[in-house]
Design a protein around this motif. Structure first.
Motif, PDB file in Angstrom:
ATOM      1  N   SER A 374      -0.622  58.923  76.167  1.00  0.00           N
ATOM      2  CA  SER A 374      -1.175  59.258  74.856  1.00  0.00           C
ATOM      3  C   SER A 374      -0.132  59.092  73.756  1.00  0.00           C
ATOM      4  N   GLY A 375       1.115  59.510  74.036  1.00  0.00           N
ATOM      5  CA  GLY A 375       2.152  59.421  73.012  1.00  0.00           C
ATOM      6  C   GLY A 375       2.491  57.994  72.628  1.00  0.00           C
ATOM      7  N   SER A 376       2.387  57.082  73.580  1.00  0.00           N
ATOM      8  CA  SER A 376       2.681  55.671  73.301  1.00  0.00           C
ATOM      9  C   SER A 376       1.435  54.879  72.940  1.00  0.00           C
ATOM     10  N   GLN A 377       0.280  55.566  72.898  1.00  0.00           N
ATOM     11  CA  GLN A 377      -1.012  54.908  72.646  1.00  0.00           C
ATOM     12  C   GLN A 377      -1.238  53.752  73.605  1.00  0.00           C
ATOM     13  N   GLY A 378      -0.893  54.003  74.862  1.00  0.00           N
ATOM     14  CA  GLY A 378      -1.139  53.018  75.909  1.00  0.00           C
ATOM     15  C   GLY A 378      -0.108  51.912  76.001  1.00  0.00           C
ATOM     16  N   ARG A 379       0.974  52.045  75.247  1.00  0.00           N
ATOM     17  CA  ARG A 379       1.985  50.971  75.250  1.00  0.00           C
ATOM     18  C   ARG A 379       3.022  51.122  76.370  1.00  0.00           C
ATOM     19  N   PHE A 380       2.902  52.174  77.172  1.00  0.00           N
ATOM     20  CA  PHE A 380       3.731  52.337  78.364  1.00  0.00           C
ATOM     21  C   PHE A 380       2.885  52.144  79.606  1.00  0.00           C
ATOM     22  N   THR A 381       3.414  51.433  80.569  1.00  0.00           N
ATOM     23  CA  THR A 381       2.773  51.278  81.873  1.00  0.00           C
ATOM     24  C   THR A 381       3.609  52.021  82.911  1.00  0.00           C
ATOM     25  N   LEU A 382       2.965  52.836  83.698  1.00  0.00           N
ATOM     26  CA  LEU A 382       3.677  53.565  84.746  1.00  0.00           C
ATOM     27  C   LEU A 382       4.167  52.575  85.796  1.00  0.00           C
ATOM     28  N   GLU A 383       5.480  52.524  85.988  1.00  0.00           N
ATOM     29  CA  GLU A 383       6.079  51.578  86.919  1.00  0.00           C
ATOM     30  C   GLU A 383       6.424  52.222  88.259  1.00  0.00           C
ATOM     31  N   GLY A 384       6.815  53.500  88.228  1.00  0.00           N
ATOM     32  CA  GLY A 384       7.197  54.121  89.485  1.00  0.00           C
ATOM     33  C   GLY A 384       7.260  55.635  89.393  1.00  0.00           C
ATOM     34  N   VAL A 385       6.973  56.291  90.529  1.00  0.00           N
ATOM     35  CA  VAL A 385       7.070  57.746  90.655  1.00  0.00           C
ATOM     36  C   VAL A 385       7.863  58.041  91.919  1.00  0.00           C
ATOM     37  N   GLU A 386       8.937  58.806  91.798  1.00  0.00           N
ATOM     38  CA  GLU A 386       9.737  59.200  92.950  1.00  0.00           C
ATOM     39  C   GLU A 386       9.888  60.717  92.954  1.00  0.00           C
ATOM     40  N   ASN A 387       9.837  61.300  94.138  1.00  0.00           N
ATOM     41  CA  ASN A 387      10.058  62.735  94.285  1.00  0.00           C
ATOM     42  C   ASN A 387      11.399  62.945  94.990  1.00  0.00           C
TER      43      ASN A 387
END
Length: 466
Positions: A374-387
Motif C-alpha cells: 500500500s505504501g508503494s502503491q504497488g511499486r514493490f514486488t515481494l522477492e523473498g521471505v526468510e525466517n
C-alpha cells in the motif's frame, strides 16, 4: 559449557497437592499489607495446580514447598525460591511482568531462567485459562492499593532506574561482536550451526563470523554493486554501513536517533577511513530531505521497524518508495515479528516494552508485506521471505556469555554513577540476562519469529536465470 542434553532432574519428592488456602478468619487478623499478600499467595498456589501440564515446578517459601505438574526423569524441572513475599503481589498484579521484576530485584531465586521461560510457554494455554484469569479478577479488586505497598519502595525505585540505563556504548561493547551488530546473526556449519555452542562449545570469533555472514547476506539480497548508494534506517554503530562501503564499494546514508550511537559510529567510520563514503544523520526517518527523492539504489533496515508502530507502517514504506530509484532498486527489512495469530496493533505492556524498548510493537510479516504494497502503491514486488528465528537463541546465548565475561560495575558506573550501588548494579545485570533468556525461549518455541523481507521494483526482473 552448556550441555546438549537435558539436565537430570534433582530427586524432588513426589508431586503433592498445594497447601490449602488460608481461612477468611485467619486473613482477617492480618495487617492490610499482609492480608493482600496472603490473598495473592493463596490464590496463586491454588490455581497453579491446574496450570502446569508439561514439566515440573517447585515453589518454596517460608511456609513450605509446593509441587506442580508431573515429575519425570529428564523433565524440565524448575525450582523457584521466594525470598521476599512481595513476589506474590507482583505476580497477582502484573503476571509475567511481575515475575521479571521479582527476578531482577532478587525477590526470587530461579534454578534455571531458561527452564522457567520454557515452562511458561509450554503451558501457555492452561496458564491463560487458570492463572491469568484469576490474576485479572483479583488484581482488578486490589490494584488501587498497589502504590501503597510497592509503588514507592526502594525496590520499585531501583526498577524505575534500571529501565533507563541502556544508552551506554560501553554496555554494548561488552557483549556485541566487533561489528557491534545488535541483531540476529546467521550461523552456518562453520560454527556448528544454530546449536554448535551447545554441542561442541563456543569458540573465539564465532559470533563475529556469524554477524559478518548476516551483513553480507543482507547486502547481497539488496543487490548492491560498487558505486551504489544505500539508505539505511537505524544506524546502530555503523556495522552494516562500514561493511557496505569497505567490501561492496557503496556509499551509505544512515539514520539514527541516538546521539551516543552517532558519535561512536562516526569514530568507527573514521578509523576505517570511510568518512567520505558514509554519512550518519541524526534524523527521524519521517524527516528525510527532499534531495533524497529517487536517489538510492537500495534500502536496508535491520531490526528497527519494531519501533515504528502499526499506524506508521504505511508511511514508512511510502518514504522508502520516495527515496528509491524507480528501476533496479531493492529493499531489505529485517524484524523480530509475531506469528500472524499473535499479532495485534495493540500490545500490552510486558517486560520488553516496560524495561527494554518502551512503545515498541512487533509487527507480523503479513502486516509489513501489506504495508509495503500500500505504501508503494504497488511499486514493490515481494522477492523473498526468510525466517531467521532459529538463529536467534544462539546469538542471545553468546551475548549472555560475553556480558558475564566483560561487563564490570566500574565500567558501567563510568556512564551511570547510580550503578555504583551493588544492588542496583546486580538488578541491572539481571535485567539483561532476563532479556536473553526471555527472548531466546520465545524464538525457540515459536512464540516470536524473526523475518527478513526482500522487495524489488514492480518492473524489475529476478536474478539472472536465462
Amino acid at each position: 559449557m552448556p550441555s546438549s542434553t537435558a539436565p537430570a532432574c534433582a530427586p524432588f519428592p513426589a508431586p503433592a497437592r498445594a497447601l490449602q488456602s488460608s481461612s477468611v478468619l485467619s486473613l482477617s487478623a492480618l495487617s492490610p499489607r499482609s492480608w493482600i499478600i496472603s490473598l495473592a499467595r493463596s490464590s496463586i498456589v491454588s490455581v497453579l495446580q491446574d496450570a502446569i501440564a508439561i514439566g515440573h515446578l517447585t515453589i518454596s517459601d517460608s511456609e513450605g514447598s509446593h509441587y506442580y505438574g508431573r515429575y519425570q526423569k529428564g523433565c524440565n524441572d524448575v525450582h523457584i525460591k521466594v525470598l521476599n513475599t512481595n513476589f506474590w503481589l507482583r505476580i497477582m498484579l502484573s503476571g509475567d511482568l511481575g515475575f521479571s521484576e521479582a527476578y531482577m530485584i532478587g525477590d526470587i531465586e530461579v534454578s534455571s531462567l531458561k527452564g522457567a521461560m520454557n515452562l511458561w510457554l509450554d503451558n501457555e494455554s492452561t496458564m491463560q485459562d487458570t492463572l491469568s484469569s484469576t490474576v485479572a479478577k483479583i488484581s482488578s479488586a486490589i490494584s488501587s492499593v498497589y502504590n501503597s505497598f510497592l509503588g514507592q519502595t526502594r525496590s520499585q525505585a531501583r526498577l524505575n532506574a534500571i529501565a533507563s540505563y541502556d544508552q551506554s556504548n560501553e554496555l554494548f561493547k561488552a557483549f556485541l561482536s566487533n561489528e557491534m551488530m545488535y541483531s540476529c546473526a546467521l550461523w552456518s556449519d562453520a560454527e556448528g550451526g544454530v546449536r554448535g555452542d551447545l554441542e561442541t562449545g563456543p569458540t573465539p570469533g564465532d559470533l563475529e563470523a556469524a554477524q559478518l555472514r548476516k551483513i553480507h547476506h543482507v547486502l547481497r539480497k539488496a543487490r548492491v554493486k560498487p558505486g551504489h548508494r544505500i539508505l539505511e534506517f537505524g544506524s546502530g554503530w555503523g556495522g552494516l554501513a562500514i561493511e557496505a562501503a569497505r567490501s561492496f564499494g557503496c556509499e551509505v546514508d544512515t539514520l539514527t536517533l541516538s546521539v551516543e550511537q552517532k558519535k561512536l559510529a562516526e569514530e568507527r567510520i573514521k578509523a576505517a577511513g570511510l568518512q567520505e563514503r558514509i554519512r550518519v544523520h541524526l534524523l527521524d526517518y519521517r524527516e528525510i530531505p527532499a534531495e533524497f527523492e529517487k536517489a538510492f539504489d537500495a534500502f536496508v533496515s535491520i531490526e528497527m521497524i519494531e519501533h515504528v508502530g502499526p499506524k506508521h507502517y504505511h508511511s514508512y514504506f511510502k518514504l522508502v518508495d520516495f527515496a528509491l530509484k524507480s528501476r533496479n532498486s531493492a529493499v531489505v527489512v529485517t524484524s523480530s515479528t509475531f506469528p500472524e495469530s499473535r499479532f495485534s496493533g495493540y500490545q500490552a505492556e510486558d517486560f520488553m516494552r516496560r524495561y527494554m524498548w518502551p512503545n515498541s510493537c512487533l509487527p507480523s510479516a503479513t502486516a509489513l508485506i501489506t504495508a509495503a504494497h500500500s505504501g508503494s502503491q504497488g511499486r514493490f514486488t515481494l522477492e523473498g521471505v526468510e525466517n531467521h528465528a532459529a538463529h536467534y537463541p544462539r546469538t542471545l546465548r553468546e551475548w549472555g556469555r560475553r556480558l558475564e565475561a566483560n561487563l564490570s560495575q566500574d565500567l558501567i558506573a563510568q556512564d551511570y554513577p547510580g550503578l555504583r550501588d551493588p544492588a542496583d548494579y546486580e538488578a541491572f545485570k539481571r535485567k539483561w540476562h532476563y532479556l536473553f533468556a526471555y527472548a531466546g525461549a520465545g524464538f525457540a518455541k515459536g512464540y516470536i519469529t524473526c523475518h527478513m523481507l526482500t522487495f524489488i521494483r514492480h518492473n524489475d526482473t529476478p536474478e539472472c536465470c536465462d
